[in-house]
Design a protein around this motif. Structure first.
Motif, PDB file in Angstrom:
ATOM      1  N   GLU A  37     -26.310  35.588  60.762  1.00 11.41           N
ATOM      2  CA  GLU A  37     -26.700  35.004  59.475  1.00 11.41           C
ATOM      3  C   GLU A  37     -27.759  35.830  58.762  1.00 11.41           C
ATOM      4  O   GLU A  37     -27.722  35.957  57.533  1.00 11.41           O
ATOM      5  N   PHE A  38     -28.691  36.402  59.513  1.00 13.99           N
ATOM      6  CA  PHE A  38     -29.722  37.196  58.849  1.00 13.99           C
ATOM      7  C   PHE A  38     -29.120  38.428  58.190  1.00 13.99           C
ATOM      8  O   PHE A  38     -29.463  38.775  57.046  1.00 13.99           O
ATOM      9  N   PHE A  39     -28.201  39.117  58.871  1.00 14.19           N
ATOM     10  CA  PHE A  39     -27.633  40.329  58.281  1.00 14.19           C
ATOM     11  C   PHE A  39     -26.683  40.009  57.141  1.00 14.19           C
ATOM     12  O   PHE A  39     -26.566  40.792  56.190  1.00 14.19           O
ATOM     13  N   LYS A  40     -26.000  38.878  57.195  1.00 19.55           N
ATOM     14  CA  LYS A  40     -25.211  38.459  56.036  1.00 19.55           C
ATOM     15  C   LYS A  40     -26.146  38.185  54.855  1.00 19.55           C
ATOM     16  O   LYS A  40     -25.858  38.569  53.715  1.00 19.55           O
ATOM     17  N   TRP A  41     -27.253  37.514  55.135  1.00 23.34           N
ATOM     18  CA  TRP A  41     -28.244  37.254  54.082  1.00 23.34           C
ATOM     19  C   TRP A  41     -28.813  38.563  53.553  1.00 23.34           C
ATOM     20  O   TRP A  41     -29.000  38.722  52.338  1.00 23.34           O
ATOM     21  N   PHE A  42     -29.092  39.508  54.434  1.00 26.14           N
ATOM     22  CA  PHE A  42     -29.658  40.804  54.050  1.00 26.14           C
ATOM     23  C   PHE A  42     -28.738  41.516  53.058  1.00 26.14           C
ATOM     24  O   PHE A  42     -29.181  42.029  52.023  1.00 26.14           O
ATOM     25  N   VAL A  43     -27.440  41.544  53.372  1.00 24.32           N
ATOM     26  CA  VAL A  43     -26.460  42.162  52.471  1.00 24.32           C
ATOM     27  C   VAL A  43     -26.435  41.430  51.137  1.00 24.32           C
ATOM     28  O   VAL A  43     -26.442  42.046  50.069  1.00 24.32           O
ATOM     29  N   LEU A  44     -26.408  40.107  51.201  1.00 27.75           N
ATOM     30  CA  LEU A  44     -26.359  39.299  49.981  1.00 27.75           C
ATOM     31  C   LEU A  44     -27.593  39.525  49.119  1.00 27.75           C
ATOM     32  O   LEU A  44     -27.492  39.704  47.901  1.00 27.75           O
ATOM     33  N   PHE A  45     -28.753  39.556  49.741  1.00 26.86           N
ATOM     34  CA  PHE A  45     -30.007  39.688  49.005  1.00 26.86           C
ATOM     35  C   PHE A  45     -30.148  41.066  48.367  1.00 26.86           C
ATOM     36  O   PHE A  45     -30.557  41.189  47.208  1.00 26.86           O
ATOM     37  N   PHE A  46     -29.774  42.112  49.097  1.00 25.48           N
ATOM     38  CA  PHE A  46     -30.033  43.466  48.600  1.00 25.48           C
ATOM     39  C   PHE A  46     -28.878  44.074  47.810  1.00 25.48           C
ATOM     40  O   PHE A  46     -29.043  45.150  47.227  1.00 25.48           O
ATOM     41  N   THR A  47     -27.736  43.410  47.770  1.00 31.27           N
ATOM     42  CA  THR A  47     -26.633  43.945  46.958  1.00 31.27           C
ATOM     43  C   THR A  47     -26.284  43.042  45.783  1.00 31.27           C
ATOM     44  O   THR A  47     -25.713  43.521  44.797  1.00 31.27           O
ATOM     45  N   VAL A  63     -20.649  31.693  45.414  1.00 32.78           N
ATOM     46  CA  VAL A  63     -19.456  32.553  45.405  1.00 32.78           C
ATOM     47  C   VAL A  63     -19.694  33.801  46.252  1.00 32.78           C
ATOM     48  O   VAL A  63     -18.875  34.154  47.120  1.00 32.78           O
ATOM     49  N   TYR A  64     -20.823  34.460  46.047  1.00 31.89           N
ATOM     50  CA  TYR A  64     -21.091  35.702  46.776  1.00 31.89           C
ATOM     51  C   TYR A  64     -21.482  35.438  48.231  1.00 31.89           C
ATOM     52  O   TYR A  64     -21.141  36.230  49.121  1.00 31.89           O
ATOM     53  N   GLY A  65     -22.178  34.325  48.475  1.00 29.72           N
ATOM     54  CA  GLY A  65     -22.501  33.960  49.854  1.00 29.72           C
ATOM     55  C   GLY A  65     -21.246  33.704  50.666  1.00 29.72           C
ATOM     56  O   GLY A  65     -21.127  34.144  51.824  1.00 29.72           O
ATOM     57  N   VAL A  66     -20.296  32.996  50.067  1.00 20.97           N
ATOM     58  CA  VAL A  66     -19.018  32.731  50.734  1.00 20.97           C
ATOM     59  C   VAL A  66     -18.241  34.035  50.936  1.00 20.97           C
ATOM     60  O   VAL A  66     -17.630  34.248  51.989  1.00 20.97           O
ATOM     61  N   ALA A  67     -18.276  34.920  49.947  1.00 22.23           N
ATOM     62  CA  ALA A  67     -17.545  36.193  50.054  1.00 22.23           C
ATOM     63  C   ALA A  67     -18.066  37.031  51.217  1.00 22.23           C
ATOM     64  O   ALA A  67     -17.278  37.551  52.026  1.00 22.23           O
ATOM     65  N   VAL A  68     -19.377  37.181  51.330  1.00 17.96           N
ATOM     66  CA  VAL A  68     -19.957  37.959  52.433  1.00 17.96           C
ATOM     67  C   VAL A  68     -19.633  37.305  53.765  1.00 17.96           C
ATOM     68  O   VAL A  68     -19.206  37.973  54.722  1.00 17.96           O
ATOM     69  N   SER A  69     -19.827  36.003  53.851  1.00 11.72           N
ATOM     70  CA  SER A  69     -19.594  35.289  55.109  1.00 11.72           C
ATOM     71  C   SER A  69     -18.137  35.358  55.537  1.00 11.72           C
ATOM     72  O   SER A  69     -17.829  35.539  56.718  1.00 11.72           O
ATOM     73  N   LEU A  70     -17.219  35.209  54.574  1.00  8.65           N
ATOM     74  CA  LEU A  70     -15.797  35.228  54.924  1.00  8.65           C
ATOM     75  C   LEU A  70     -15.291  36.641  55.187  1.00  8.65           C
ATOM     76  O   LEU A  70     -14.322  36.810  55.934  1.00  8.65           O
ATOM     77  N   GLY A  71     -15.933  37.643  54.611  1.00 16.80           N
ATOM     78  CA  GLY A  71     -15.595  39.011  54.993  1.00 16.80           C
ATOM     79  C   GLY A  71     -15.871  39.226  56.469  1.00 16.80           C
ATOM     80  O   GLY A  71     -15.030  39.756  57.220  1.00 16.80           O
ATOM     81  N   PHE A  72     -17.040  38.779  56.895  1.00 16.85           N
ATOM     82  CA  PHE A  72     -17.417  38.868  58.311  1.00 16.85           C
ATOM     83  C   PHE A  72     -16.455  38.057  59.165  1.00 16.85           C
ATOM     84  O   PHE A  72     -15.918  38.550  60.166  1.00 16.85           O
ATOM     85  N   ALA A  73     -16.235  36.781  58.777  1.00 18.35           N
ATOM     86  CA  ALA A  73     -15.407  35.883  59.575  1.00 18.35           C
ATOM     87  C   ALA A  73     -13.967  36.363  59.670  1.00 18.35           C
ATOM     88  O   ALA A  73     -13.314  36.210  60.709  1.00 18.35           O
ATOM     89  N   THR A  74     -13.445  36.959  58.600  1.00 19.38           N
ATOM     90  CA  THR A  74     -12.048  37.385  58.579  1.00 19.38           C
ATOM     91  C   THR A  74     -11.793  38.549  59.522  1.00 19.38           C
ATOM     92  O   THR A  74     -10.834  38.524  60.309  1.00 19.38           O
ATOM     93  N   LEU A  75     -12.642  39.567  59.481  1.00 19.22           N
ATOM     94  CA  LEU A  75     -12.444  40.694  60.398  1.00 19.22           C
ATOM     95  C   LEU A  75     -12.677  40.248  61.839  1.00 19.22           C
ATOM     96  O   LEU A  75     -11.933  40.635  62.749  1.00 19.22           O
ATOM     97  N   LEU A 110     -18.920  27.750  55.224  1.00 19.47           N
ATOM     98  CA  LEU A 110     -19.886  26.703  54.877  1.00 19.47           C
ATOM     99  C   LEU A 110     -21.320  27.201  55.024  1.00 19.47           C
ATOM    100  O   LEU A 110     -22.185  26.847  54.223  1.00 19.47           O
ATOM    101  N   PHE A 111     -21.572  28.038  56.036  1.00 18.39           N
ATOM    102  CA  PHE A 111     -22.898  28.656  56.148  1.00 18.39           C
ATOM    103  C   PHE A 111     -23.156  29.519  54.907  1.00 18.39           C
ATOM    104  O   PHE A 111     -24.278  29.574  54.403  1.00 18.39           O
ATOM    105  N   GLY A 112     -22.112  30.188  54.421  1.00 19.07           N
ATOM    106  CA  GLY A 112     -22.250  31.006  53.219  1.00 19.07           C
ATOM    107  C   GLY A 112     -22.531  30.179  51.978  1.00 19.07           C
ATOM    108  O   GLY A 112     -23.304  30.596  51.106  1.00 19.07           O
ATOM    109  N   VAL A 113     -21.908  29.001  51.876  1.00 18.97           N
ATOM    110  CA  VAL A 113     -22.184  28.097  50.755  1.00 18.97           C
ATOM    111  C   VAL A 113     -23.652  27.706  50.747  1.00 18.97           C
ATOM    112  O   VAL A 113     -24.335  27.769  49.711  1.00 18.97           O
ATOM    113  N   ILE A 114     -24.155  27.308  51.905  1.00 16.17           N
ATOM    114  CA  ILE A 114     -25.542  26.848  52.015  1.00 16.17           C
ATOM    115  C   ILE A 114     -26.509  28.003  51.738  1.00 16.17           C
ATOM    116  O   ILE A 114     -27.500  27.842  51.017  1.00 16.17           O
TER     117      ILE A 114
END
Length: 220
Positions: free
Chosen positions: A76-86, A101-113, A140-144
């Motif tokens: 979660e921290f590294f997903k947040w890091f990407v979201l915050f800095f990009t 939208v972007y939180g879900v995109a980052v989280s689901l990119g991770f979850a999908t691979l 859902l973590f990405g939504v929050i």
């Protein structure tokens, strides 16, 4: 192979499409959303490597501590890091719901691979269970995460720092609880079902509040 890739990608794209289409007022650029999705996917390999090293070296003697640090915190921290800095400073992040939208995109990119790799290793018969639990929980973590990051983006002074802190600490906590339920309880399904229902309720409530804030700002 095609069946596994399709089964691995489908739930992530379905959930991403759902939250993307809920942005009723100003849809985000598809290219930027896909870029966020790809950035999330690129996190999988370094995080898996770190988790492998921590496990092999026996850094954590407590399973609970391993779950919190090596899984909940790292992912979660590294997903947040990407979201915050990009995304956080990007000009397209101009409404509260955009964070979701972007939180879900980052989280689901991770979850999908992660899901595709799991299905390759264990078989396509796990696809439904993976879609219901790991993939949807990441969404859902990405939504929050995105909701509170958006709250921080459009707050002033000390409130901004507070909500940015909440945007990564709450998903870390929820993710750690999720994995603790899976690993620590023999009859985990009886605890996981109410937890997931509560998580869905909480995340959808936050998404609705973000959309209401957009409507209020447009009417004011």
């Amino acid at each position: 192979m095609i069946a596994i890739i399709s089964a691995g990608i489908a739930p992530g794209l379905a959930l991403l499409s759902y939250f993307y289409l809920r942005d009723q007022y100003e849809s985000e650029p598809v290219i930027l959303v896909l870029r966020s999705f790809i950035f999330g996917a690129l996190l999988v390999f370094p995080i898996m490597f770190i988790q492998y090293v921590l496990e092999v070296e026996g850094v954590f003697t407590s399973e609970t501590l391993y779950t919190f640090v090596a899984v909940g915190f790292l992912e979660e921290f590294f997903k947040w890091f990407v979201l915050f800095f990009t995304i956080y400073q990007h000009v397209e992040f101009n409404e509260h719901y955009d964070g979701i939208v972007y939180g879900v995109a980052v989280s689901l990119g991770f979850a999908t691979l992660e899901n595709i790799l799991y299905l390759f290793a264990n078989g396509v018969e796990y696809a439904l269970g993976r879609a219901i639990l790991p993939v949807s929980s990441h969404a859902l973590f990405g939504v929050i995460m995105g909701y509170y990051l958006g709250k921080g983006k459009f707050s002033e002074g000390s409130n901004r720092k507070k909500w940015i802190l909440v945007s990564w600490s709450v998903p870390i906590l929820l993710h750690s609880v999720y994995d603790t339920i899976l690993l620590s309880y023999m009859n985990w399904k009886y605890i996981m079902v109410p937890f997931m229902l509560l998580l869905w309720w909480f995340a959808l409530r936050k998404a609705k509040k973000a959309r209401v804030k957009i409507l209020d700002s447009r009417l004011s």
